[in-house]
Write a protein that holds these residues in place. Structure first.
Motif: not given
Length: 142
Positions: A47-67
């Motif tokens: 988090f914050y939303p990005r177009a690419l994964c900061t670890a590997c450069g892959g394309v991230p997907e959305w996941e619901e967090a617990s809050g």
């Protein structure tokens, strides 16, 4: 649903300008869902939303967090020059470490500013800024 969505008569603060990478985050918050990104290639969450994964450069997907999370660090704002925030002082801005790992910045409300502490358990709620756009806030977890 991970967050209560609270409505105000009039939102007078700046409204986020959703753009292609972040629009799903803001609209999900308006539905009471707190989203983070997770990379299907390496499993890294961010988090914050990005177009690419900061670890590997892959394309991230959305996941619901617990809050749910804990305060990693914070500051108390006691002076404010911006007119839209002047009536809010003092207020707390904190970096929240989510149960899922990423950190998210936000205001901590619902308690005296002097009672906020590092390690304090908090939970998310959202305030609707305009139809379809809500902003996550944090409050002490019961």
């Amino acid at each position: 649903m991970t967050m209560d969505v609270r409505h105000v008569d009039e939102w007078t603060k700046p409204v986020p300008a959703p753009e292609p990478v972040s629009s799903e985050f803001w609209s999900a918050a308006a539905e009471g869902r707190l989203l983070i990104q997770r990379c299907p290639s390496c499993g890294s969450r961010q988090f914050y939303p990005r177009a690419l994964c900061t670890a590997c450069g892959g394309v991230p997907e959305w996941e619901e967090a617990s809050g749910r999370g804990t305060i990693h660090t914070f500051t108390v704002i006691r002076q404010q020059g911006a007119k839209t925030f002047r009536d809010e002082v003092p207020y707390v801005v904190a970096m929240i470490e989510l149960e899922e790992g990423p950190r998210m910045m936000g205001n901590v409300t619902g308690c005296p500013v002097d009672s906020v502490s590092i390690g304090m358990a908090v939970r998310a709620y959202a305030v609707e800024a305009e139809p379809g756009v809500a902003i996550p806030f944090w409050e002490p977890s019961p």
